[in-house]
Design a protein around this motif. Structure first.
Motif, short mmCIF file in Angstrom:
data_model
loop_
_atom_site.label_atom_id
_atom_site.label_comp_id
_atom_site.label_asym_id
_atom_site.label_seq_id
_atom_site.Cartn_x
_atom_site.Cartn_y
_atom_site.Cartn_z
N ARG A 181 0.85 -1.19 0.00
CA ARG A 181 0.00 0.00 0.00
C ARG A 181 0.88 1.24 0.00
O ARG A 181 2.06 1.19 0.36
N LEU A 182 0.29 2.37 -0.41
CA LEU A 182 1.01 3.64 -0.44
C LEU A 182 0.05 4.75 -0.05
O LEU A 182 -0.95 4.98 -0.74
N ASP A 183 0.32 5.41 1.06
CA ASP A 183 -0.53 6.50 1.53
C ASP A 183 0.09 7.87 1.26
O ASP A 183 -0.63 8.86 1.12
N MET A 243 -1.91 2.28 -6.28
CA MET A 243 -1.85 2.26 -4.81
C MET A 243 -2.42 3.54 -4.22
O MET A 243 -3.10 3.52 -3.18
N LEU A 244 -2.15 4.69 -4.86
CA LEU A 244 -2.70 5.95 -4.35
C LEU A 244 -4.22 5.96 -4.45
O LEU A 244 -4.91 6.43 -3.54
N ARG A 245 -4.75 5.44 -5.55
CA ARG A 245 -6.21 5.39 -5.70
C ARG A 245 -6.84 4.48 -4.64
O ARG A 245 -7.90 4.77 -4.12
N GLU A 279 -7.53 17.04 -11.11
CA GLU A 279 -7.82 15.75 -11.73
C GLU A 279 -8.18 14.68 -10.72
O GLU A 279 -9.01 13.79 -10.99
N LEU A 280 -7.57 14.73 -9.53
CA LEU A 280 -7.71 13.64 -8.57
C LEU A 280 -8.56 14.02 -7.35
O LEU A 280 -8.62 13.25 -6.38
N THR A 322 -11.71 13.97 -6.73
CA THR A 322 -12.77 13.04 -6.36
C THR A 322 -12.22 11.66 -5.98
O THR A 322 -12.98 10.80 -5.53
N ALA A 323 -10.91 11.47 -6.15
CA ALA A 323 -10.29 10.18 -5.83
C ALA A 323 -9.71 10.14 -4.42
O ALA A 323 -9.12 9.13 -4.02
N GLY A 324 -9.85 11.24 -3.68
CA GLY A 324 -9.30 11.28 -2.32
C GLY A 324 -7.78 11.40 -2.29
O GLY A 324 -7.15 10.99 -1.33
N ILE A 325 -7.20 11.99 -3.36
CA ILE A 325 -5.75 12.16 -3.45
C ILE A 325 -5.43 13.65 -3.53
O ILE A 325 -5.90 14.35 -4.43
N LYS A 326 -4.64 14.13 -2.58
CA LYS A 326 -4.28 15.54 -2.51
C LYS A 326 -2.80 15.72 -2.84
O LYS A 326 -1.98 14.85 -2.54
#
Length: 238
Positions: A73-75, A118-120, A166-167, A169-173
């Protein structure tokens, strides 16, 4: 995280270890990276290290694959590797232009792409996956003699902004770090003009990233500027 063998990268890696993150650290020089990784392990952190040219696509994919194989995993992704080569426009060296474009900018595009599954997954789980991209204050205002470097760091800021759109809505900042002179080996060339004791410290930058780890899902920080009280890049030789 990349560029983790010294300076800003090592300080951020240390802070992430303090926060309980297992680490994959990457940098170009194997001996220097191994020493840094051993130092982090001595503090009790879990550390994988991968050495290689971080402007090379195969190396980039290998770093991400090694992280996934070890941890699954990657947070938090930290794109910190960078290089600055000052030259006047009349005498630009094509090889130096290419090295800066590949390391400072192209590598970030490729790390995002490789790490995206992994980010998604992390973003879907907790809506707070984070990518930190090291830019520079010269990514905010271009500087003479550092034209190519400034252009790549402007690109980092622009790409960070684009990724937030772009991201979202994917929960990626994503956040771009934009420091002035930081007291690291990379700034040794200018320390006769800008004393080290007046510079920003790597710990200052790491603490900025620690703040990002604590922001809520509703808070996006597109960039953080770290500036000296006075002087700065204007003190560079013309």
């Amino acid at each position: 995280m990349t560029g983790a063998s010294s300076g800003i990268g090592l300080a951020i890696a240390d802070m992430l270890g303090q926060e309980g993150y297992a680490l994959t650290v990457a940098a170009r020089r194997p001996d220097k990276l191994e020493a840094a990784a051993d130092g982090l392990r001595a503090k009790g952190y879990t550390v994988e290290h991968v050495a290689g040219n971080l402007g090379d696509e195969d190396v980039i994919n290998g770093v991400v694959a090694a992280h996934e194989a070890t941890y699954g995993r990657l947070d938090v992704l930290v794109n910190n590797a960078g290089i600055g080569m000052g030259e006047p426009v009349d005498a630009l060296t094509t090889k130096k232009v290419d090295i800066q474009l590949n390391t400072n900018l192209r590598a970030i595009f490729l790390f995002y792409r490789a790490a995206m599954p992994m980010l998604r997954a992390a973003g879907a789980e907790h809506k707070n996956a984070l990518v930190v991209n090291t830019s520079s204050i010269s990514g905010i205002r271009g500087e003479a003699w550092l034209g190519v470097y400034s252009a790549t760091k402007h690109g980092v800021v622009g790409y960070t902004q684009a990724m937030n759109k772009e991201l979202a809505t994917a929960g990626i900042k994503s956040t771009a770090l934009c420091p002035g002179f930081v007291d690291t080996p990379m700034t040794d060339f200018v320390k006769e003009h800008v004393p080290a004791e007046t510079m920003i410290t790597p710990t200052d930058i790491a603490e900025g990233v620690r703040f990002l780890l604590r922001t809520s899902t509703g808070c996006v920080v597109p960039e953080i500027r770290f500036e000296q009280p006075a002087g700065g890049l204007e003190a560079l030789p013309g």
